[in-house]
Design a protein around this motif. Structure first.
Motif, PDB file in Angstrom:
ATOM      1  N   TYR A  32      22.106  -3.096   7.772  1.00  0.00           N
ATOM      2  CA  TYR A  32      21.415  -1.823   7.992  1.00  0.00           C
ATOM      3  C   TYR A  32      21.084  -1.219   6.633  1.00  0.00           C
ATOM      4  CZ  TYR A  32      20.846   3.117   9.320  1.00  0.00           C
ATOM      5  OH  TYR A  32      20.377   4.409   9.474  1.00  0.00           O
ATOM      6  N   VAL A  33      19.820  -1.078   6.344  1.00  0.00           N
ATOM      7  CA  VAL A  33      19.358  -0.648   5.017  1.00  0.00           C
ATOM      8  C   VAL A  33      19.773   0.790   4.705  1.00  0.00           C
ATOM      9  CG1 VAL A  33      17.362  -0.353   3.531  1.00  0.00           C
ATOM     10  CG2 VAL A  33      17.382  -2.204   5.230  1.00  0.00           C
ATOM     11  N   ASN A  34      19.485   1.705   5.636  1.00  0.00           N
ATOM     12  CA  ASN A  34      19.793   3.137   5.472  1.00  0.00           C
ATOM     13  C   ASN A  34      19.204   3.700   4.179  1.00  0.00           C
ATOM     14  OD1 ASN A  34      20.769   5.697   5.842  1.00  0.00           O
ATOM     15  ND2 ASN A  34      22.897   5.195   5.350  1.00  0.00           N
ATOM     16  N   GLN A  35      17.883   3.726   4.112  1.00  0.00           N
ATOM     17  CA  GLN A  35      17.181   4.172   2.902  1.00  0.00           C
ATOM     18  C   GLN A  35      17.532   5.610   2.505  1.00  0.00           C
ATOM     19  OE1 GLN A  35      12.886   4.967   3.533  1.00  0.00           O
ATOM     20  NE2 GLN A  35      13.238   4.429   5.680  1.00  0.00           N
ATOM     21  N   TYR A  36      17.996   6.413   3.467  1.00  0.00           N
ATOM     22  CA  TYR A  36      18.320   7.814   3.181  1.00  0.00           C
ATOM     23  C   TYR A  36      19.538   7.937   2.270  1.00  0.00           C
ATOM     24  CZ  TYR A  36      15.073   8.635   6.960  1.00  0.00           C
ATOM     25  OH  TYR A  36      13.943   8.638   7.733  1.00  0.00           O
ATOM     26  N   ASP A  37      20.555   7.115   2.514  1.00  0.00           N
ATOM     27  CA  ASP A  37      21.806   7.205   1.761  1.00  0.00           C
ATOM     28  C   ASP A  37      22.039   6.018   0.835  1.00  0.00           C
ATOM     29  OD1 ASP A  37      22.280   9.567   3.134  1.00  0.00           O
ATOM     30  OD2 ASP A  37      23.433   8.596   4.714  1.00  0.00           O
ATOM     31  N   ASN A  38      21.136   5.072   0.849  1.00  0.00           N
ATOM     32  CA  ASN A  38      21.254   3.898  -0.012  1.00  0.00           C
ATOM     33  C   ASN A  38      20.733   4.263  -1.404  1.00  0.00           C
ATOM     34  OD1 ASN A  38      20.869   1.418  -1.357  1.00  0.00           O
ATOM     35  ND2 ASN A  38      20.558   0.332   0.583  1.00  0.00           N
ATOM     36  N   LEU A  39      21.619   4.379  -2.365  1.00  0.00           N
ATOM     37  CA  LEU A  39      21.242   4.876  -3.687  1.00  0.00           C
ATOM     38  C   LEU A  39      20.434   3.878  -4.505  1.00  0.00           C
ATOM     39  CD1 LEU A  39      24.451   6.884  -4.654  1.00  0.00           C
ATOM     40  CD2 LEU A  39      22.347   7.674  -3.553  1.00  0.00           C
ATOM     41  N   SER A  40      20.285   2.659  -4.001  1.00  0.00           N
ATOM     42  CA  SER A  40      19.359   1.716  -4.644  1.00  0.00           C
ATOM     43  C   SER A  40      17.926   2.231  -4.533  1.00  0.00           C
ATOM     44  CB  SER A  40      19.467   0.327  -4.006  1.00  0.00           C
ATOM     45  OG  SER A  40      20.735  -0.229  -4.227  1.00  0.00           O
ATOM     46  N   ASN A  41      17.687   3.078  -3.549  1.00  0.00           N
ATOM     47  CA  ASN A  41      16.379   3.714  -3.345  1.00  0.00           C
ATOM     48  C   ASN A  41      15.993   4.517  -4.593  1.00  0.00           C
ATOM     49  OD1 ASN A  41      14.268   5.423  -2.616  1.00  0.00           O
ATOM     50  ND2 ASN A  41      15.179   6.067  -0.678  1.00  0.00           N
TER      51      ASN A  41
ATOM     52  N   LEU B 258      20.304  15.837   5.372  1.00  0.00           N
ATOM     53  CA  LEU B 258      20.345  15.897   3.905  1.00  0.00           C
ATOM     54  C   LEU B 258      20.700  14.499   3.383  1.00  0.00           C
ATOM     55  CD1 LEU B 258      22.277  19.244   3.399  1.00  0.00           C
ATOM     56  CD2 LEU B 258      19.812  18.857   3.168  1.00  0.00           C
ATOM     57  N   PRO B 259      19.683  13.690   3.061  1.00  0.00           N
ATOM     58  CA  PRO B 259      19.960  12.339   2.569  1.00  0.00           C
ATOM     59  C   PRO B 259      20.713  12.370   1.238  1.00  0.00           C
ATOM     60  CG  PRO B 259      17.646  12.601   3.217  1.00  0.00           C
ATOM     61  CD  PRO B 259      18.243  13.958   3.173  1.00  0.00           C
ATOM     62  N   LYS B 260      21.565  11.390   1.023  1.00  0.00           N
ATOM     63  CA  LYS B 260      22.311  11.310  -0.235  1.00  0.00           C
ATOM     64  C   LYS B 260      21.396  11.059  -1.421  1.00  0.00           C
ATOM     65  CE  LYS B 260      26.693   9.786   1.816  1.00  0.00           C
ATOM     66  NZ  LYS B 260      27.693   8.689   1.910  1.00  0.00           N
TER      67      LYS B 260
ATOM     68  N   GLY C  35      11.095  13.052   1.197  1.00  0.00           N
ATOM     69  CA  GLY C  35      11.542  12.563   2.495  1.00  0.00           C
ATOM     70  C   GLY C  35      12.961  12.027   2.353  1.00  0.00           C
ATOM     71  N   THR C  36      13.082  10.763   1.973  1.00  0.00           N
ATOM     72  CA  THR C  36      14.417  10.223   1.707  1.00  0.00           C
ATOM     73  C   THR C  36      14.989  10.789   0.415  1.00  0.00           C
ATOM     74  OG1 THR C  36      13.657   8.323   0.404  1.00  0.00           O
ATOM     75  CG2 THR C  36      13.757   8.048   2.811  1.00  0.00           C
ATOM     76  N   GLY C  37      14.105  11.234  -0.485  1.00  0.00           N
ATOM     77  CA  GLY C  37      14.549  11.785  -1.757  1.00  0.00           C
ATOM     78  C   GLY C  37      14.615  10.787  -2.883  1.00  0.00           C
ATOM     79  N   GLY C  38      14.372   9.512  -2.601  1.00  0.00           N
ATOM     80  CA  GLY C  38      14.489   8.489  -3.618  1.00  0.00           C
ATOM     81  C   GLY C  38      13.507   8.650  -4.757  1.00  0.00           C
ATOM     82  N   THR C  39      12.253   8.955  -4.435  1.00  0.00           N
ATOM     83  CA  THR C  39      11.229   9.057  -5.474  1.00  0.00           C
ATOM     84  C   THR C  39      11.482  10.252  -6.383  1.00  0.00           C
ATOM     85  OG1 THR C  39       9.623   8.061  -3.948  1.00  0.00           O
ATOM     86  CG2 THR C  39       8.761   9.117  -5.925  1.00  0.00           C
ATOM     87  N   ILE C  40      11.661  11.433  -5.789  1.00  0.00           N
ATOM     88  CA  ILE C  40      11.823  12.635  -6.609  1.00  0.00           C
ATOM     89  C   ILE C  40      13.101  12.577  -7.441  1.00  0.00           C
ATOM     90  CG2 ILE C  40      13.020  14.044  -4.851  1.00  0.00           C
ATOM     91  CD1 ILE C  40      11.268  16.420  -5.887  1.00  0.00           C
ATOM     92  N   SER C  41      14.171  12.022  -6.882  1.00  0.00           N
ATOM     93  CA  SER C  41      15.444  11.987  -7.602  1.00  0.00           C
ATOM     94  C   SER C  41      15.447  10.932  -8.698  1.00  0.00           C
ATOM     95  CB  SER C  41      16.594  11.742  -6.625  1.00  0.00           C
ATOM     96  OG  SER C  41      16.674  12.792  -5.673  1.00  0.00           O
ATOM     97  N   GLY C  42      14.924   9.735  -8.386  1.00  0.00           N
ATOM     98  CA  GLY C  42      14.884   8.673  -9.389  1.00  0.00           C
ATOM     99  C   GLY C  42      13.955   9.001 -10.535  1.00  0.00           C
ATOM    100  N   VAL C  43      12.730   9.413 -10.214  1.00  0.00           N
ATOM    101  CA  VAL C  43      11.766   9.785 -11.254  1.00  0.00           C
ATOM    102  C   VAL C  43      12.260  11.016 -12.008  1.00  0.00           C
ATOM    103  CG1 VAL C  43       9.409  10.592 -11.704  1.00  0.00           C
ATOM    104  CG2 VAL C  43       9.804   8.764 -10.035  1.00  0.00           C
TER     105      VAL C  43
ATOM    106  N   ASN D 253       0.794  -1.239   0.000  1.00  0.00           N
ATOM    107  CA  ASN D 253       0.000   0.000   0.000  1.00  0.00           C
ATOM    108  C   ASN D 253       0.820   1.280   0.000  1.00  0.00           C
ATOM    109  OD1 ASN D 253      -2.094  -1.869   2.125  1.00  0.00           O
ATOM    110  ND2 ASN D 253      -2.621  -1.338   0.019  1.00  0.00           N
ATOM    111  N   SER D 254       2.054   1.224  -0.512  1.00  0.00           N
ATOM    112  CA  SER D 254       2.831   2.455  -0.628  1.00  0.00           C
ATOM    113  C   SER D 254       3.886   2.358  -1.707  1.00  0.00           C
ATOM    114  CB  SER D 254       3.486   2.823   0.707  1.00  0.00           C
ATOM    115  OG  SER D 254       4.786   2.305   0.812  1.00  0.00           O
ATOM    116  N   VAL D 255       4.382   3.513  -2.102  1.00  0.00           N
ATOM    117  CA  VAL D 255       5.445   3.616  -3.100  1.00  0.00           C
ATOM    118  C   VAL D 255       6.727   2.938  -2.626  1.00  0.00           C
ATOM    119  CG1 VAL D 255       6.332   5.830  -2.249  1.00  0.00           C
ATOM    120  CG2 VAL D 255       6.567   5.265  -4.680  1.00  0.00           C
ATOM    121  N   LYS D 256       6.874   2.788  -1.303  1.00  0.00           N
ATOM    122  CA  LYS D 256       8.118   2.257  -0.742  1.00  0.00           C
ATOM    123  C   LYS D 256       8.354   0.784  -1.058  1.00  0.00           C
ATOM    124  CE  LYS D 256       9.242   6.066   1.550  1.00  0.00           C
ATOM    125  NZ  LYS D 256      10.460   6.850   1.274  1.00  0.00           N
TER     126      LYS D 256
END
Length: 453
Positions: A144-153, A239-241, A181-189, A41-44
């Protein structure tokens, strides 16, 4: 037969839905990418699978291992699905501002949940960032996943979400708007869409209490911008990577109240039951409307499901306590309606000052009417009692009548709120309201402030 081998194969290919009533006044075609159709139920869900598979590939995550992550709940849910299917254990570290529903859901899918305080610095050992890292060092065979700095996000969204949006709009998208938030969606898209068409504008939705907007505009990480906020899933005090500011054309900030109000409006006006960040995005769209033209195609991403906010944004009592319900307060009755049936706390003239102090502590109140057999004859408040104590340390054993002030003014239920407000002075901190049954209730300055919209 057409079927998926497991639930993870159902992630992605979420629908794009035209928004109608809730975007009236915005002169463009607005489409919502509704990520609640993912199994978690989420983009995550998208990046949860990608991060795990990349960690498996390079050996960071080994068979039978434990996945550890700090999460606002949605990433934890995505990781839980992956952990179940692939046979891993999962520990989710979550801040105490997140909804109870999120915590309960994580436990329901087998995650161990560790709750940390919100109002601490990221470097504080109690923060969910610090606790996550500590657990990863203490837990054998863990990752440790670290979704903020894990660039697989962000890579997950570059490979999946971006291409889906491009194909669904047939390349006609002109603006992409999403909470950050983590920045993964906006940066990847954003990266994928900019590669397809550099003229596409990427807008981030931020919240007050977060550093993103000012940092993007000035390059300054301003710690004065950091304070506690209610909105979930967007904004950060780090500031997440994964946040690639070079891809983002601008930010707009949305208040906690507006985010909550628009979250409810989406459900009522579009029949789409989505979460808090979606409300922030829609309010952000309205704030950005001068950037859109009639021929534009604006895609906004709805992160998660409203089911995770039933006890919060979709609960009238929760909304009312925070002043988020736009209720029309015009008379005394409107101010006291939430506690009109509660007993009025009083103290009698012959009771001791210590009794009044104890009542203030017990009921967390600052003013108490004083009564005798004839009715209201005086009042006490915490300021008067403090002054009396400074003057005489034995005041606690004196009767109330020796320290009480004048009785509070009394008004009727229908008294206009403007008239009630005028009764508050330096000498008077409360007003009594006479009820239809002959009883009374109290209005304090805090009640008046809480009624201000």
């Amino acid at each position: 037969m057409n079927f998926s081998k497991n639930i993870l194969e159902t992630i992605g290919n979420t629908p794009l839905v035209k928004l109608n009533k809730i975007v009236e006044g915005i002169d463009a075609l607005v489409l919502a990418k509704v990520e609640t159709f993912n199994p978690g139920n989420s983009v995550k869900d998208r990046m949860a699978v990608k991060m795990v598979e990349d960690a498996e590939a390079d050996g960071r995550l080994k068979p039978g291992g434990t996945i550890i992550e700090g999460t606002s709940g949605n990433t934890g849910m995505g990781l839980a699905l992956v952990a179940i299917i692939k046979g891993y254990k999962l520990i989710c570290v979550i801040s105490d501002k997140q909804s109870k529903e999120k915590m309960d859901i994580l436990r329901a899918v087998g995650a161990k949940v560790v709750v940390c305080p919100t109002d601490v610095e990221p470097t504080d050992p109690r923060s969910y960032y610090s606790v996550s890292k500590r657990l990863a060092t203490e837990t054998p065979n863990s990752w440790y996943v670290n979704q903020y700095d894990n660039l697989s996000n962000s890579l997950a969204h570059y490979e999946q979400t971006g291409p889906e949006i491009w194909e669904q709009t047939q390349g006609k998208i002109t603006h992409f708007v999403v909470g950050v938030g983590t920045g993964g969606t906006i940066s990847g898209v954003g990266k994928y869409l900019k590669e397809k068409n550099p003229n596409i504008k990427i807008w981030g939705i931020d919240t007050y209490g977060s550093v993103f907007k000012k940092y993007h505009e000035t390059g300054v990480f301003d710690e004065n911008e950091i304070y506690s906020y209610i909105t979930e899933g967007i904004g950060e005090d780090i500031l997440p990577k994964n946040v690639d500011f070079s891809l983002i054309d601008g930010f707009t900030k949305v208040t906690d109240k507006d985010a909550a109000v628009y979250t409810r409006k989406i459900a009522l006006e579009e029949a789409i039951f989505v979460g808090n960040s979606a409300g922030a995005c829609i309010k952000g769209l309205h704030q950005l409307k001068e950037h859109f033209k009639p021929e534009d195609v604006v895609v906004v991403l709805f992160h998660d499901s409203g089911s995770r906010y039933v006890g919060k944004m979709f609960n009238d009592d929760w909304m009312r306590e925070r002043g988020f319900l736009d209720e029309n307060v015009t008379k005394a009755e409107d101010v006291i309606k939430d506690h009109i049936d509660k007993q009025l706390i009083v103290v009698r003239t012959e009771e001791l000052v210590s009794h009044a102090i104890e009542r203030m502590r017990k009921y967390n109140i600052s003013q108490i009417p004083v009564v005798d057999i004839s009715g209201f004859v005086g009042s006490v408040d915490e300021t008067d009692l403090f002054r009396s104590y400074v003057a005489d340390k034995n005041v606690a054993e004196k009767p109330i009548k020796e320290v009480m002030g004048k009785p509070f003014p009394i008004v009727q239920l229908g008294t206009p709120i403007d008239e009630v407000s005028k009764l508050f002075t330096k000498e008077n901190d409360a007003v009594l309201v006479e009820l239809a049954n002959g009883g009374h209730q109290i209005i304090t300055k805090s009640d008046i402030i809480g009624a201000i919209k």
